[in-house]
Design an enzyme around this catalytic site. Structure first.
Site, PDB file in Angstrom:
ATOM      1  N   ASP A 330      45.887  35.238  44.588  1.00 26.86           N
ATOM      2  CA  ASP A 330      44.797  34.454  45.147  1.00 26.86           C
ATOM      3  C   ASP A 330      43.910  35.303  46.057  1.00 26.86           C
ATOM      4  O   ASP A 330      44.395  36.183  46.777  1.00 26.86           O
ATOM      5  CB  ASP A 330      45.397  33.287  45.947  1.00 26.86           C
ATOM      6  CG  ASP A 330      44.360  32.331  46.474  1.00 26.86           C
ATOM      7  OD1 ASP A 330      43.679  31.690  45.654  1.00 26.86           O
ATOM      8  OD2 ASP A 330      44.218  32.222  47.709  1.00 26.86           O
ATOM      9  N   GLU A 383      42.483  36.861  41.006  1.00 25.34           N
ATOM     10  CA  GLU A 383      41.349  35.975  41.245  1.00 25.34           C
ATOM     11  C   GLU A 383      40.341  36.783  42.067  1.00 25.34           C
ATOM     12  O   GLU A 383      40.396  36.806  43.288  1.00 25.34           O
ATOM     13  CB  GLU A 383      41.762  34.713  41.999  1.00 25.34           C
ATOM     14  CG  GLU A 383      40.609  33.728  42.140  1.00 25.34           C
ATOM     15  CD  GLU A 383      40.645  32.908  43.419  1.00 25.34           C
ATOM     16  OE1 GLU A 383      39.863  31.960  43.517  1.00 25.34           O
ATOM     17  OE2 GLU A 383      41.424  33.230  44.323  1.00 25.34           O
TER      18      GLU A 383
END
Length: 648
Positions: A330, A383
């Site tokens: 993330d 990401e």
């Protein structure tokens, strides 16, 4: 948890300071200090051990700034002086052995700071944690689970992820379904979820599940992206071995499991990592580097060996001990850029005066080299929302070493186009074609994730323009374009059957909608797309190779029609896609093709997938130039029409 934040008197016998147990060796301390002890979780934390002929629980914690440390829990009345820990020389590590103590006990570390404050901290390496709002760690033994996914794990070793099909179903377990019971807010357990989720995923045709928020976190509204227990599967759905059961079961059903993983930041909760021993330890000391002003969280110190070791070992822990097939990392961009989310004058340039975090770059290269090197077939997904070069290139080639990168640019352009009234799409035709110009620059995953269906962004069906019939037809066309476009696929739960309202982590999906005609039809259509995707290697073998894709007509903006071909290495069973993004039917639409031959319709928006025995029509191409191709054929293309043809 009882009195977990207060000191109290106890009649329990106080443990004496051990002379040194030998459980943590000089080599352990050296490797940890170098940042290369990849199984440090087997040493730090809480572990059942036998010492001096007596079974009990061994505790170890890294707290180099502490004045003293003690283990506290129900077993000693939460008294900071009852079970003191001994510092191990020149390491910042404290240890203690408590005889007679077993698993299932609540505990924390009572850390006395240099200014004599006492902090009650959860164990950073705990394998289990209390169900919220409790914040204690729980003594746990994660050994002894009987795995039966040998076939999956062996197959994974010999799989080239870049050339394999990957259609990911992104899931938040707490809101996928709810049970009609009051315990733990009606959450499904890991075991319950395993069975129902596996059945759904197999039936639909997904290849992988990606789970949000599995590491322990205190606040539901963070969706698991503000972690306090990096080594503890959240107790919302059960214990560590229950989660092992979940992964094992999905593997036996042929489903891969990916976890969202958050090495970018952590929350400031009093029991967590922030100022762990009274001073910045896991985070950068300088708040211009160590705090995210937008998120109110702390940033890991990627220049500190012990912190890097904590994170890299954690990644290996999930992949090795839980057989997880990959991690989706993330907020990578927030780690790479020193000025991410920070105004001028409130960030610290690197030694070259640039905004690149050189320590984070080195961390990623180390992390990805170790994980993909140790665990063959495991994948790492970034990401990363900017144009940072070489995210999926090897570290030795100057890249970061990830296996895949989320294609955030494609997602943004795709959604902007799909939200337009069809009349205006002709003026924005390039939003759908631009992604191809850089499709081979990285190994991409096309993502329509949870982030796109929250915070007033609307669900996928409600992003679509027009009346209900138009919305469903638009979404079919959009999903068809996504399935044909180079790149692996990811779709968030509920969007395959056209969930109306935005995702809410507090409530379950509206599964009743999946039984209503239009939603059921959309769900079947998306399942048909998934089955075609897995069946035809042309849709996944050459995702990052120009030989795998060919535009037939990328310039038909006036009619908002796209046509293209997907190929694999063999040239057999190529697929031709034709997609109409307007409500205008083209009764005699002519499409150019490169070769003479038979083109057999295998899917369209009205009938879905044509199965064997059904009478889908075939068209024989004729020598007639069209779309710059020497051959062509004509057929009726309906409003919002989609058509996928098979040819050799």
């Amino acid at each position: 948890m009882k009195n977990s934040g207060k000191s109290s008197k106890t009649t329990a016998k106080k443990a004496g300071r051990p002379a040194g147990t030998g459980f943590i060796t000089e080599l352990d301390r050296y490797l940890f200090g170098q940042g290369t002890h990849y199984k440090i979780f087997e040493k730090l934390g809480a572990h059942p051990r036998t010492y001096g002929g007596k079974p009990g629980m061994y505790f170890a914690v890294w707290a180099p700034h502490a004045k003293s440390v003690g283990v506290v829990g129900d077993f000693n009345g939460w008294d900071p002086e009852a079970s003191p820990m001994k510092p191990l020389e020149d390491s910042g590590i404290y240890e203690a052995f408590i005889p007679g103590l077993g698993t299932g006990e609540l505990y924390k570390f009572a850390i006395t700071t240099k200014d004599d404050k006492i902090l009650f901290k959860a164990d950073p390496y705990a394998f289990s944690a209390e169900f919220r709002p409790g914040t204690a760690s729980i003594t746990t033994d994660i050994s002894g689970f009987s795995w039966s996914d040998e076939k999956w794990m062996e197959k994974r070793k010999h799989t080239e992820p870049e050339k394999a099909p990957m259609a990911i179903y992104e899931v938040h377990l707490g809101s996928w379904r709810k049970a009609s019971r009051p315990e733990k807010d009606g959450y499904y357990t890991y075991k319950e979820a395993a069975h129902e989720l596996a059945d759904y995923v197999v039936k639909m045709g997904y290849t992988h599940v990606e789970l949000m928020g599995i590491a322990e976190h205190p606040y539901d509204g963070s969706w698991g992206y503000q972690v306090t227990g990096y080594y503890a599967p959240t107790s919302r759905y059960g214990g560590p071995k229950d989660f092992m059961y979940f992964v094992n079961y999905l593997h036996k059903k042929g489903i891969g499991v990916i976890l969202d993983w958050v090495p970018a930041h952590f929350p400031k909760d009093a029991h967590g990592l922030a100022d762990f021993d009274g001073e910045p330890l896991y985070e950068y000391a300088d708040p211009r580097k160590g705090e995210h002003p937008d998120w109110g969280t702390k940033v890991f110190d990627y220049g500190k060996n012990e912190v890097k070791n904590f994170l890299i070992a954690n990644a290996l822990y999930w992949v090795e001990n839980f057989h997880v097939d990959g991690l989706r990392v993330d907020a990578v961009a927030s780690m790479l850029y020193l000025d991410y989310g920070r105004s001028d004058g409130n960030w610290v340039p690197n030694q070259y005066g640039e905004n690149k975090n050189l320590e984070a770059i080195e961390f990623f290269r180390h992390l990805n080299s170790v994980l993909t090197g140790h665990m063959t077939g495991a994948i790492m997904i970034a990401e990363e929302s900017t144009a940072w070069p070489g995210v999926t290139k090897a570290p030795e080639e100057g890249g970061l070493g990830f296996t895949f990168k989320w294609n955030m640019g494609w997602m943004h352009d795709f959604l902007e186009y799909m939200k337009l009234d069809p009349y205006f799409r002709k003026f924005n035709h390039n939003k759908m074609t631009f992604g191809i110009t850089y499709a081979t620059s990285e190994n991409y995953i096309l993502t329509l994730s949870h982030d796109e269906v929250v915070h007033l962004k609307c669900s996928m069906i409600n992003k679509m323009p027009g009346f209900p019939d138009d919305k469903f037809a638009n979404l079919k066309a959009g999903y068809t374009f996504m399935m044909g476009h180079p790149g692996k696929k990811l779709l968030f739960m509920g969007q395959d059957f056209g969930q109306y309202h935005e995702w809410d982590e507090k409530t379950a999906l509206d599964w009743y909608l999946a039984e209503e005609p239009q939603h059921r039809d959309l769900l079947k259509y998306y399942s048909d797309l998934l089955h075609i995707y897995q069946k035809y290697p042309a849709l996944y073998r050459l995702d990052s190779d120009w030989n795998g894709f060919q535009w037939i007509n990328a310039n038909d903006g006036d009619r908002s029609i796209f046509s293209f071909i997907r190929r694999d290495e063999t040239g057999k069973k190529n697929l031709l896609f034709v997609i109409n993004f307007t409500p205008m039917a083209r009764d005699d639409y002519r499409v150019g093709v490169p070769k003479s031959g038979t083109y057999t319709l295998i899917l369209d928006n009205e009938h879905g997938l044509y199965k064997r025995g059904e009478h889908a029509f075939s068209k024989r191409s004729v020598k007639s130039e069209c779309d710059g191709q020497p051959y062509s054929f004509a057929y009726p293309l309906p409003a919002y029409g989609t058509a996928v043809f098979r040819f050799n």
